[in-house]
Design an enzyme around this catalytic site. Structure first.
Site, mmCIF file in Angstrom:
data_model
loop_
_atom_site.group_PDB
_atom_site.id
_atom_site.type_symbol
_atom_site.label_atom_id
_atom_site.label_comp_id
_atom_site.label_asym_id
_atom_site.label_seq_id
_atom_site.Cartn_x
_atom_site.Cartn_y
_atom_site.Cartn_z
ATOM 1 N N SER A 111 75.084 -25.170 6.917
ATOM 2 C CA SER A 111 76.051 -25.940 7.683
ATOM 3 C C SER A 111 77.017 -24.976 8.352
ATOM 4 O O SER A 111 77.337 -23.910 7.819
ATOM 5 C CB SER A 111 76.795 -26.933 6.800
ATOM 6 O OG SER A 111 78.058 -26.418 6.461
ATOM 7 N N LYS A 112 77.462 -25.387 9.536
ATOM 8 C CA LYS A 112 78.269 -24.489 10.346
ATOM 9 C C LYS A 112 79.592 -24.178 9.649
ATOM 10 O O LYS A 112 80.085 -23.064 9.674
ATOM 11 C CB LYS A 112 78.529 -25.161 11.688
ATOM 12 C CG LYS A 112 79.257 -24.267 12.651
ATOM 13 C CD LYS A 112 79.350 -24.913 14.002
ATOM 14 C CE LYS A 112 80.210 -24.068 14.935
ATOM 15 N NZ LYS A 112 80.362 -24.658 16.237
ATOM 16 N N ARG A 113 80.145 -25.196 9.007
ATOM 17 C CA ARG A 113 81.459 -25.016 8.410
ATOM 18 C C ARG A 113 81.400 -24.201 7.120
ATOM 19 O O ARG A 113 82.173 -23.299 6.894
ATOM 20 C CB ARG A 113 82.108 -26.375 8.145
ATOM 21 C CG ARG A 113 83.514 -26.424 8.684
ATOM 22 C CD ARG A 113 84.102 -27.820 8.593
ATOM 23 N NE ARG A 113 83.218 -28.863 9.065
ATOM 24 C CZ ARG A 113 82.872 -29.928 8.342
ATOM 25 N NH1 ARG A 113 83.303 -30.067 7.123
ATOM 26 N NH2 ARG A 113 82.079 -30.836 8.839
ATOM 27 N N ASP B 245 78.694 -22.402 5.706
ATOM 28 C CA ASP B 245 78.041 -21.102 5.764
ATOM 29 C C ASP B 245 78.346 -20.521 7.133
ATOM 30 O O ASP B 245 78.369 -21.253 8.097
ATOM 31 C CB ASP B 245 76.522 -21.267 5.666
ATOM 32 C CG ASP B 245 76.129 -22.251 4.589
ATOM 33 O OD1 ASP B 245 76.210 -21.901 3.429
ATOM 34 O OD2 ASP B 245 75.759 -23.395 4.934
#
Ligand code: GLU
Length: 485
Positions: free
Chosen positions: A247-249, A251
């Protein structure tokens, strides 16, 4: 016998965000194979979705690839520039009978979809709806009625020998007559990809295995267009350590985040290469030329790979130590200046000291940030004392620590010169005279002059810090031990 033609591979990102580590990994595999075989590695920016594509994202993709050392051949292809060809290909399929015009209205499609939902059935377009006679079609075209172009999926099975997964087969009856051209004349993804891959002469399509379900449709399009099929290699997805999609947020899934954090590009490439591939023999740390030497398609994995940031940092530590100093040095000095630990002028004033310092520190650090942290005591007057190091090495027995540091200071003051050769015997003699192991003297001394429990060899530390600063820090530490309760 003719020699096999070198393969043509491509990376085809959509410029709708940052360069994702998964995309970078796929690009790396394509690049490695092209470079290894004397083939070509092409770059295609899939920017047909004008609403979501941005120039900023395209630049981030270029930058990320360049940072990783993945150079591409030939001119970059922008998919959006090829819409006329995509349309012409769709029309060619209508002309040869493998596709047809569909005038079903949006309202009608919605009604059919709602009916299917009500019956709890998946909606699939039924080609029996498209029963317009040639006359009716001409009339509708004449009055400008909107239509899409649908591919007429033939009966049978569509299968291929995937380089990673082996034989994969889909029953065509599971595939609906899919749209290839929207009513506004723009292509659907599968048509654009096939049309471009044919035009670019791509011979191996290597991409994420989330595209496996698109592949039968694409194969059908190749066949209908009379083109030679490429080989397909579907490489595994990358998951977080919790087994979920990155996930962008949570990791740092953008390559740029790692560049910003001071990961070396060769370490990043090494780490990415092991996400879905391994050379065997437990070999892990590989420089770019070794990656090239070892990379083969038959060692690509089927199973999802795990993005373990601790491993990335470990890998970076390996590269920090092993890469040529000239490659590491400018990255560290940039970071030192950026973090306000030194000015460029200060670093340039004594280049050999700077190089020696970085060379000493890099072997004990996993990241450039750690090098920066460890470099502080050598470049800044004010030492920041690490509370943990102080309590473990100095505060356990305050009196004894003050005593040993005082004796150490005296020995150093009286040493004939401030060089490793002169300081070492002075301290070893002191240790012997007190019946102490040398470490009992070096450890408190290290904490007193650097504030840290990790450092290069103590004599390197003393010479790098210099006589006056070292003696002053010792005096201050002794004072602190004597005055605080
Ligand atoms: N643009 C597609 C993506 O970013 C890739 C298409 C392909 O590799 O065939 O997922």
């Amino acid at each position: 016998m003719t020699a096999a033609t070198p393969p043509r591979l491509r990376f085809a990102p959509s410029p709708t965000g940052y360069l994702h580590v998964g995309g970078a990994r796929t690009a790396l595999f394509n690049w490695l194979w092209a470079r290894k075989t004397g083939g070509k590695f092409l770059l295609r920016i899939e920017d047909t979705d004008k609403a979501r594509s941005t120039d900023e994202s395209t630049q981030a993709i270029f930058h990320g690839l360049e940072w990783l050392g993945l150079d591409w051949d030939e001119d970059v292809i922008f998919q959006g520039a090829n819409v006329a060809r995509h349309k012409a290909d769709a029309e060619r399929l209508v002309a040869n009978g493998t596709a047809y015009l569909d005038f079903t209205t949006v309202a009608e499609l919605e009604r059919l979809r709602a009916d299917a939902d009500a019956r709890k059935e998946p909606f699939r377009f039924d080609r029996r709806l498209a029963t317009w006679t040639p006359d009716e079609i001409s009339q509708k075209l004449a009055v400008g009625e909107p239509f899409t172009i649908r591919f007429r999926v033939p009966d049978g099975t569509t299968a291929w020998d995937d380089i990673v997964h082996g034989r994969i087969a889909f029953e065509n009856k599971e595939i609906e007559d899919f749209i290839i051209l929207r009513s506004d004349g723009t292509p659907i993804y599968n048509l654009a990809v096939v049309s471009d891959d044919i035009a670019m002469g791509i011979t191996i399509v290597m991409r994420g295995d989330d595209h496996i379900s698109n592949t039968p449709k694409q194969i059908l399009l190749y066949q209908a267009l009379g083109a030679t099929l490429p080989q397909f290699a579907h490489v595994p997805m990358i998951h977080g350590t919790d087994g979920k999609k990155l996930s962008k947020r949570r990791d740092a899934a953008a390559v740029g985040d790692w560049e910003y954090k001071g990961i070396l590009p060769t370490a990043m490439a090494n780490f990415l290469a092991l996400l879905g591939w391994s050379p065997g023999d437990d070999l892990e740390v590989m420089m770019p030329d070794e990656l090239l030497a070892h990379f083969t398609l038959d060692r690509l994995h089927k199973k999802a790979a795990i993005f373990d940031t601790q491993k990335l940092e470990w890998m970076n530590g390996q590269h920090l130590s092993k890469r040529p100093l000239a490659e590491v040095l400018p990255r560290v000095t940039d970071a030192l200046v950026r973090h306000g630990v030194a000015t460029q002028a200060q670093l340039d004033a004594d280049p050999s000291r700077t190089a020696h310092l970085v060379d000493q520190l890099r072997v004990r650090a996993r990241t450039i940030e750690e090098v920066v942290k460890q470099a502080r005591p050598y470049l800044i007057d004010d030492v920041e004392y690490d509370a943990d190091a102080v309590s473990r090495s100095l505060l356990k027995d305050r009196i004894a620590s003050a005593d040993i540091l005082s004796a150490t200071r005296d020995a150093l003051v009286n040493a004939p010169a401030w060089t490793a050769e002169a300081l070492e015997p002075a301290l070893r003699t002191l240790a012997e005279s007190r019946g102490l192991a040398a470490g009992k003297i070096f450890t408190p001394l290290r904490v007193a002059v650097t504030g840290l429990s990790v450092s290069p060899g103590i004599f390197d530390v003393l010479t790098l810090i210099g006589r006056d600063r070292s003696l002053e820090r010792l005096a201050r530490t002794i004072d602190m031990l004597a005055t605080t309760a």
